[in-house]
Design an enzyme around this catalytic site. Structure first.
Site, PDB file in Angstrom:
ATOM      1  N   LEU A  62       0.708  -1.365   0.154  1.00  0.00           N
ATOM      2  CA  LEU A  62       0.031  -0.027   0.115  1.00  0.00           C
ATOM      3  C   LEU A  62       0.817   1.057  -0.008  1.00  0.00           C
ATOM      4  O   LEU A  62       0.601   2.252   0.717  1.00  0.00           O
ATOM      5  CB  LEU A  62      -0.943  -0.048   1.240  1.00  0.00           C
ATOM      6  CG  LEU A  62      -1.845  -0.908   1.033  1.00  0.00           C
ATOM      7  CD1 LEU A  62      -3.153  -0.609   2.400  1.00  0.00           C
ATOM      8  CD2 LEU A  62      -2.746  -0.838  -0.279  1.00  0.00           C
TER       9      LEU A  62
ATOM     10  N   LYS B 110     -14.588  -5.064  -0.465  1.00  0.00           N
ATOM     11  CA  LYS B 110     -13.792  -5.655  -1.289  1.00  0.00           C
ATOM     12  C   LYS B 110     -13.264  -6.645  -0.694  1.00  0.00           C
ATOM     13  O   LYS B 110     -12.590  -6.635   0.418  1.00  0.00           O
ATOM     14  CB  LYS B 110     -12.532  -4.908  -1.939  1.00  0.00           C
ATOM     15  CG  LYS B 110     -11.926  -5.835  -3.013  1.00  0.00           C
ATOM     16  CD  LYS B 110     -10.955  -5.170  -3.932  1.00  0.00           C
ATOM     17  CE  LYS B 110     -10.227  -5.808  -4.630  1.00  0.00           C
ATOM     18  NZ  LYS B 110      -9.192  -4.798  -5.484  1.00  0.00           N
TER      19      LYS B 110
ATOM     20  N   GLY C   9      -6.943  -5.747 -13.416  1.00  0.00           N
ATOM     21  CA  GLY C   9      -5.894  -5.458 -12.523  1.00  0.00           C
ATOM     22  C   GLY C   9      -4.493  -5.996 -13.313  1.00  0.00           C
ATOM     23  O   GLY C   9      -4.030  -4.820 -14.230  1.00  0.00           O
ATOM     24  N   THR C  10      -4.090  -7.076 -13.097  1.00  0.00           N
ATOM     25  CA  THR C  10      -2.705  -7.421 -13.376  1.00  0.00           C
ATOM     26  C   THR C  10      -2.422  -7.128 -14.891  1.00  0.00           C
ATOM     27  O   THR C  10      -1.325  -6.921 -15.371  1.00  0.00           O
ATOM     28  CB  THR C  10      -2.386  -8.853 -12.860  1.00  0.00           C
ATOM     29  OG1 THR C  10      -2.726  -8.673 -11.561  1.00  0.00           O
ATOM     30  CG2 THR C  10      -0.916  -9.287 -13.345  1.00  0.00           C
TER      31      THR C  10
ATOM     32  N   ASN D 294     -11.198  -1.703   0.974  1.00  0.00           N
ATOM     33  CA  ASN D 294     -10.099  -2.771   0.728  1.00  0.00           C
ATOM     34  C   ASN D 294      -9.844  -3.407   2.092  1.00  0.00           C
ATOM     35  O   ASN D 294      -9.293  -3.024   3.130  1.00  0.00           O
ATOM     36  CB  ASN D 294      -8.907  -2.178   0.361  1.00  0.00           C
ATOM     37  CG  ASN D 294      -7.777  -3.177   0.317  1.00  0.00           C
ATOM     38  OD1 ASN D 294      -8.156  -4.229   0.471  1.00  0.00           O
ATOM     39  ND2 ASN D 294      -6.600  -2.672  -0.079  1.00  0.00           N
TER      40      ASN D 294
ATOM     41  N   CYS E  19      -6.470  -5.878   4.531  1.00  0.00           N
ATOM     42  CA  CYS E  19      -5.341  -5.283   5.159  1.00  0.00           C
ATOM     43  C   CYS E  19      -5.218  -5.721   6.447  1.00  0.00           C
ATOM     44  O   CYS E  19      -6.238  -6.067   7.105  1.00  0.00           O
ATOM     45  CB  CYS E  19      -5.870  -3.771   5.303  1.00  0.00           C
ATOM     46  SG  CYS E  19      -6.166  -2.658   4.082  1.00  0.00           S
TER      47      CYS E  19
ATOM     48  N   GLY F  88      -7.719 -11.755 -12.573  1.00  0.00           N
ATOM     49  CA  GLY F  88      -7.383 -12.420 -13.995  1.00  0.00           C
ATOM     50  C   GLY F  88      -8.062 -12.177 -15.316  1.00  0.00           C
ATOM     51  O   GLY F  88      -8.032 -12.943 -16.235  1.00  0.00           O
TER      52      GLY F  88
HETATM   53  C1  LIG Z   1       0.377  -4.574  -7.626  1.00  0.00           C
HETATM   54  C2  LIG Z   1      -0.937  -4.836  -7.115  1.00  0.00           C
HETATM   55  C3  LIG Z   1      -1.119  -3.959  -6.302  1.00  0.00           C
HETATM   56  C4  LIG Z   1      -2.703  -3.909  -5.670  1.00  0.00           C
HETATM   57  N1  LIG Z   1      -2.905  -2.965  -4.919  1.00  0.00           N
HETATM   58  C5  LIG Z   1      -4.526  -3.043  -4.451  1.00  0.00           C
HETATM   59  C6  LIG Z   1      -4.938  -1.910  -3.767  1.00  0.00           C
HETATM   60  O1  LIG Z   1      -4.111  -1.099  -3.395  1.00  0.00           O
HETATM   61  N2  LIG Z   1      -6.116  -1.938  -3.144  1.00  0.00           N
HETATM   62  C7  LIG Z   1      -6.945  -3.143  -3.464  1.00  0.00           C
HETATM   63  O2  LIG Z   1      -8.267  -3.017  -3.351  1.00  0.00           O
HETATM   64  N3  LIG Z   1      -6.623  -3.906  -4.297  1.00  0.00           N
HETATM   65  C8  LIG Z   1      -5.103  -4.206  -4.904  1.00  0.00           C
HETATM   66  N4  LIG Z   1      -4.842  -5.067  -5.754  1.00  0.00           N
HETATM   67  C9  LIG Z   1      -5.685  -6.039  -6.128  1.00  0.00           C
HETATM   68  C10 LIG Z   1      -6.336  -5.852  -7.458  1.00  0.00           C
HETATM   69  O3  LIG Z   1      -7.234  -4.670  -7.338  1.00  0.00           O
HETATM   70  C11 LIG Z   1      -7.373  -6.972  -7.914  1.00  0.00           C
HETATM   71  O4  LIG Z   1      -8.196  -7.330  -6.882  1.00  0.00           O
HETATM   72  C12 LIG Z   1      -6.583  -8.520  -7.899  1.00  0.00           C
HETATM   73  O5  LIG Z   1      -5.071  -7.917  -8.452  1.00  0.00           O
HETATM   74  C13 LIG Z   1      -7.228  -9.270  -8.736  1.00  0.00           C
HETATM   75  O6  LIG Z   1      -7.331  -8.793 -10.080  1.00  0.00           O
HETATM   76  P1  LIG Z   1      -6.252  -9.146 -11.220  1.00  0.00           P
HETATM   77  O7  LIG Z   1      -6.024 -10.471 -11.356  1.00  0.00           O
HETATM   78  O8  LIG Z   1      -7.028  -8.512 -12.314  1.00  0.00           O
HETATM   79  O9  LIG Z   1      -5.090  -8.259 -10.839  1.00  0.00           O
HETATM   80  C14 LIG Z   1      -3.647  -4.966  -6.154  1.00  0.00           C
HETATM   81  C15 LIG Z   1      -3.117  -5.940  -7.031  1.00  0.00           C
HETATM   82  C16 LIG Z   1      -1.682  -6.014  -7.383  1.00  0.00           C
HETATM   83  C17 LIG Z   1      -1.362  -7.159  -8.565  1.00  0.00           C
END
Ligand SMILES: Cc1cc2nc3c(=O)[nH]c(=O)nc-3n(C[C@H](O)[C@H](O)[C@H](O)COP(=O)(O)O)c2cc1C
Ligand SMILES: Cc1cc2nc3c(=O)[nH]c(=O)nc-3n(C[C@H](O)[C@H](O)[C@H](O)COP(=O)(O)OP(=O)(O)OC[C@H]3O[C@@H](n4cnc5c(N)ncnc54)[C@H](O)[C@@H]3O)c2cc1C
Ligand SMILES: Cc1cc2nc3c(=O)[nH]c(=O)nc-3n(C[C@H](O)[C@H](O)[C@H](O)COP(=O)(O)OP(=O)(O)OC[C@H]3O[C@@H](n4cnc5c(N)ncnc54)[C@H](O)[C@@H]3O)c2cc1C
Ligand SMILES: Cc1cc2nc3c(=O)[nH]c(=O)nc-3n(C[C@H](O)[C@H](O)[C@H](O)COP(=O)(O)O)c2cc1C
Ligand code: FES
Ligand code: FES
Lengths: 301, 318, 318, 301
Positions: free
Chosen positions: C76, C170, C271-272, C130, C133, C250
């Site tokens: 964070l 979330k 996200g990723t 979120n 945490c 994903g």
């Molecule tokens: C590098 C990184 C940082 C992230 N930071 C946050 C965040 O600050 N707050 C949050 O709620 N989720 C955060 N996530 C979670 C993403 O929002 C998402 O829920 C999760 O990665 C699954 O989606 P994805 O597979 O498309 O990445 C983060 C994910 C990644 C990979």
């Protein structure tokens, strides 16, 4: 381990050809070529070394030649990402191939009349079968169906190998409009067929099985069920099949098949667990004697 | 030249020739793999989970591919314990295989019944208790979801199993709290733990927009889940350093096996990769041995738990 | 020719132009993506979770690649709410972006404090809580691991947030029981749910044999976790059909977004994949729109929850 | 969007060459070539369409040419699966390339004497820099180091571009045995260097920064920190950097760098969160006025 079991090879691609709607890949794989019997298939790893596509793709073996110590050909239509990747292979690329897999078509001892029925790309295994039957002095007649002209499989070789070759297409763009089963009974009568061999999509096989039953002809079908491994490990390719003992078991298409006696396959119940299948929910052991439950050779793969 | 490392490993009372096993439900009866290599070369072969009666499993299609993994729903299809004892276990023994017999059931009694018949027949080197089976008492949940229920099952199996035969509890990665579950199982008498089983998941067919596999619940396995599995092993080892662990989940190469060993597993099982590569187990064993040799590690045991060393401590073999 | 489908979607009181969002923590401040496309084209942009004070995050290396995914441990890092309100939120608004502001904290009070300042400044179209945490009260656990703790946080944020601004909770996929967690959050006043956050996991560096990222706890994200995420959305939708869901985990293509919609999500976050393809969000939006068009779907809402139709029911647009 | 920001392209590979221990790939990418300034890098998607390798691989841009509308070259050593896959690319394959990324080297207004110091493959960005400096009338001197002779980067072009070129190898197989910093002070004195530019591994950059400090020379360093995205999104590439306001922040190497003023980078604290960094655990806000916390241009990327 065993000398006639499948082998895993890194096989160089010899040629990649377009054949109408299909792609044909020939690989150099002497150990597979030498073990092959018609009806068997191979499986190919797709996507390269760090592929996110984990599962192997199964394909019927369409042809085997003695060149370069032994080559094997398979044909395929591009359906999803795995076949799309395969279609982009070039000569000399290496493919991870396992084969030959599955039980082959049983061949008749005597020179009988054989009717070979195929649908779409499912017709592939019928060609090496036809050659094997001809070598035994059998008469071969083909009925090949497809959705449209460009999906009719190897019409020319069919005509060359067989006594007669009849074609059907859903849209009438080639041969007779209609389904293979529409032509089957007439051809069987004309050719005085003694036995039917079929492969293609499940619903078509079901109709062929029905027609063969009505004509009182023995039939062998090669089924196509979605496969996870092709080697009998994952239990994903199951089909309800009636055993010698009269009990229905969920048999693995990859090692217990893909060739089954048509009347043994419960086509209407494919995609379900029939309530009377061994071990179905609610099913009750029928005897206290464990021996009675049998352990038919087939299930053991 | 480094000497060949000693690959033997210990799982409670059981010594394996090497730490590479075939995972339950991913190695058929052993016969299917034996067409590709001599299964006696593996540390052990875990069987498909055996139930009391035959089971037909779930309808096909049972599998859908996912990125670097798959979602499966076989539903424990199998012939039942009697046929297993008559046909499959003797065959494994005749090949010189070390049999880890995985047991499953719909309640502690059924699990125990299977274990009792196993004990009577002998031949199982270890019993692995598959806790990822629906618990009819807790609607929609598996035994592994409720530590107390899992413990009941483990206690029943441990009570029914032969004394010298280790009983390992097989845990799910999507348990409420994997460490709490692990502790409950150990307290209930588990001699060790196997982790992880598949994670719950599903796909939706892009054409029919239906769940795939049908029903909407499958198990996700393969390299995709490896970091999740390694994390479970690491955290469990940290909490329970004395309990032997069998690690699994997406092992694809010797380096992956080394990851699990370093995280704290004493043996490593290969599941889904057997489907992709029928020689995966022996290839992974060869690769692992070579990696250890290159590092100059004398005994595989030296790397077990290595990732837990305090910062600055020597790396094994370096 | 099929007409262009109506892509608007509703999330509680909020209407989005289309269902594709950038996921929290994966879209920077919006500026970084804006170098590749106009961010006003997205349904919404979720911000990196904002804390009260600046945070420096965890030491590098923070990331390790895994099969079809990655393990990250950023911790964070961010400038704190005041700089966010002064610099980042106004910029997002100036670009015409719809801002979903993700909030984080070390306890209900800090979460509420952030939400209160947000309310005072206005400009957030939605607040996303979120819950992944660490909860200082529950050693080593996140708020999302304990439904009652998660509920406390949600209640505090809902109390502090502006009335018209929806508050979404979330959730984590590796929660004890995602459905129970979802229910607790809804009861505490969440207007909707976002799922899923990363799953716990780690890698072991094959050379140093050390946890990677350092510390042994990271979050697994990317296509690898998609079947797990789709399963969570499907099960939550089945249990709470009235609660609007944002699905994520994903998403790589339009077909993946369609999977989440059919499983029951009203919007889908990416996200990723933004890391792998900086234009991922707009590409996925285009692909989704095209898929719906090809199916002849008039409104994106028609496919939401389609995977739950009884067997034999018509497929939307077919 | 902005005209000098990075672009994403599917670029055809023009050539793949071996250069000693390195592979050099040239792609046709006019938009990247036209935007490029020395010190910037690009990132490449690896493994093909269904790759299980998700993250892009970053590489310094080594050369830019006007052919075919604009080509871009990068050099790399095979380290893991991503670079192994790249090494197998062939002419005409398409690569997914994003660039140019990051802040370039600032160029001096006046024709001063510039000392360019590189280690291993890290030397790549120094070559376009040397050309740019020469075009401005600057004197360029090179010190290039590597572990062994075959890892010394483009010795011949270095000699061609620069006034002097000094080489060091750890094993003494080429040039002087030792580290670049051993040679640096002597060369700086001989060449009357006014400014130092360096790139290479972090520990080397730390030593160069130290040497430049002792010589009282301004130095610009291009750092190499493991990157998840290369575009400022993922926060994985952070380095502790001291801002104008004297406060240390975790700056992103990909957008706030890779080029930093050497004395700003806290090399000894790389891989940690220094206790006095903004927002470090235990750190306390130093003012109630949010403005005081600053929001230095750099952090905004
Ligand atoms: C590098 C990184 C940082 C992230 N930071 C946050 C965040 O600050 N707050 C949050 O709620 N989720 C955060 N996530 C979670 C993403 O929002 C998402 O829920 C999760 O990665 C699954 O989606 P994805 O597979 O498309 O990445 C983060 C994910 C990644 C990979
Ligand atoms: C014994 C057998 C022989 C076959 N012979 C041929 C042949 O000669 N020519 C030909 O064109 N096709 C044949 N098929 C079908 C072929 O395997 C599929 O078309 C192919 O696997 C699709 O892969 P994909 O990645 O392109 O498609 P996708 O649909 O994306 O594949 C996803 C997953 O589903 C599986 N799958 C999808 N469709 C099928 C299917 N029909 N059968 C089995 N698995 C499937 C794939 O193996 C993969 O695991 C055969 C299938 C079997 C079981
Ligand atoms: C700004 C920048 C410029 C670079 N320029 C060059 C160059 O010109 N020539 C060259 O040979 N190498 C360069 N590198 C290093 C290069 O990116 C890595 O060697 C490459 O990513 C390794 O990928 P892999 O799959 O082969 O290795 P693996 O180690 O298997 O990679 C796994 C993951 O770690 C990351 N990674 C591993 N090593 C590094 C590293 N040193 N830096 C960044 N990420 C890393 C990869 O990107 C990938 O995500 C540069 C790195 C950065 C950050
Ligand atoms: C098709 C399939 C069937 C499985 N059957 C069983 C089983 O019967 N008993 C069991 O304990 N685990 C079973 N598993 C779980 C595996 O043993 C293993 O724990 C899991 O798949 C993770 O490892 P992997 O990623 O290497 O496959 C099965 C897994 C798959 C994919
Ligand atoms: S495909 Fe795996 S058992 Fe048949
Ligand atoms: S690499 Fe992602 S922020 Fe720098």
């Amino acid at each position: 381990m065993s000398d006639n079991g499948p082998v895993q090879t890194r096989s160089p691609v010899l040629t990649v050809r377009r054949v109408d709607a299909y792609h044909a890949i020939t690989v150099v794989a002497p150990q597979i070529a030498e073990r092959f019997r018609s009806g068997q298939f191979l499986s190919v790893g797709v996507g390269g070394e760090h592929s996110g596509m984990l599962l192997r793709r199964p394909f019927a073996i369409h042809d085997v030649k003695p060149d370069y110590g032994g080559t094997v050909e398979f044909l395929f239509a591009v359906r999803g990402p795995g076949t799309a990747w395969l279609a982009e292979r070039r000569s000399q690329d290496l493919l991870d191939v396992v084969g030959p897999l599955g039980r082959p078509f049983p061949l008749p001892r005597d020179p009988v009349n054989c009717l070979l029925v195929g649908g779409g790309s499912g017709a592939a295994p019928l060609f090496p079968l036809a050659h094997a039957l001809r070598r035994r002095g059998c008469r071969v007649d083909f009925v090949l169906g497809a959705s449209s002209a460009d999906r009719v499989f190897s019409a020319i070789s069919a005509r060359r190998i067989a006594e007669t070759a009849t074609f059907t297409t859903d849209d009438g763009s080639f041969g007779v409009r209609g389904r293979v089963t529409d032509a089957l009974e007439r051809v069987a009568a004309d050719a005085r067929s003694d036995v039917v061999y079929a492969c293609g999509p499940m619903p078509m096989l079901g109709r062929v099985a029905g027609a063969a039953g009505r004509l009182d002809l023995p039939a062998q079908v090669a089924v196509e069920e979605a496969m996870g491994c092709g080697t009998g490990l994952c239990m994903s390719c199951v089909v309800p099949v009636v055993g010698e003992d009269g009990f229905t078991r969920m048999a693995r298409a990859c090692v217990d098949g893909p060739v089954f006696r048509a009347e043994r396959v419960r086509f209407d119940d494919v995609g379900t667990i029939p309530f009377d299948a061994l071990g179905a929910p609610g099913w009750k052991p029928w005897s206290d004697d464990p021996g009675a439950e049998g352990a038919p050779e087939r299930e053991a793969g | 030249m480094s000497p060949i490392p000693d690959m033997r490993t210990r799982l409670a009372g059981l010594e394996l020739d090497n730490p590479i096993m075939a995972a339950a439900g991913c190695a058929g009866t052993g016969r299917e793999l034996a067409r590709f290599f001599d299964i006696a070369r593996l540390g052990a072969v875990a069987t498909k989970s055996v139930t009391l009666e035959p089971r037909a499993g779930r309808p096909a299609p049972r599998m859908s591919e996912s990125p670097s993994g798959m979602v499966g729903a076989v539903g424990l299809q199998g012939p039942g314990i009697e046929v297993f004892l008559q046909r499959d276990l003797p065959w494994l023994q005749s090949q010189g295989g070390t049999a880890v017999v995985s047991v499953a059931g719909s309640g502690p009694d059924e699990y125990a019944d299977v274990a009792r018949r196993l004990t009577a027949a002998a031949g199982a080197a270890m019993i692995e208790v598959n806790l990822s089976c629906p618990d009819p008492a807790a609607q929609g949940r598996d035994f592994a979801d409720v530590p107390a229920e899992a413990a009941r099952v483990v206690r029943a199996v441990r009570g029914a199993a032969e004394d010298g035969v280790p009983v390992f509890a097989k845990l799910a990665a999507d348990a409420a709290d994997p460490v709490a579950l692990a502790e409950a199982c150990v307290e209930a008498g588990a001699d060790g733990l196997s982790m992880v089983n598949c994670l719950r998941g599903m796909a939706v067919d892009p054409v029919t927009l239906r769940p795939a596999p049908a029903g909407g619940v499958g198990g996700v396995s393969g390299p995709a889940i490896r970091p999740i599995a390694v994390g479970c092993v690491y955290r469990t080892r940290a909490a329970l350093p004395e309990v032997p662990l069998i690690g699994m989940g997406g092992v694809q190469t010797g380096a992956d096996a080394l990851e699990f060993l370093a995280a704290g597993a004493s043996a490593v099982a290969v599941g889904t990769m057997n489907f992709a590569d029928p020689s995966a187990c022996v290839r992974i064993l060869r690769e692992l041995q070579q990696l250890l040799e290159e590092r100059g590690v004398d005994r595989v045991g030296d790397v077990v738990g290595a990732a837990h060393r305090p910062t600055g401590a020597a790396v094994p073999g370096r």
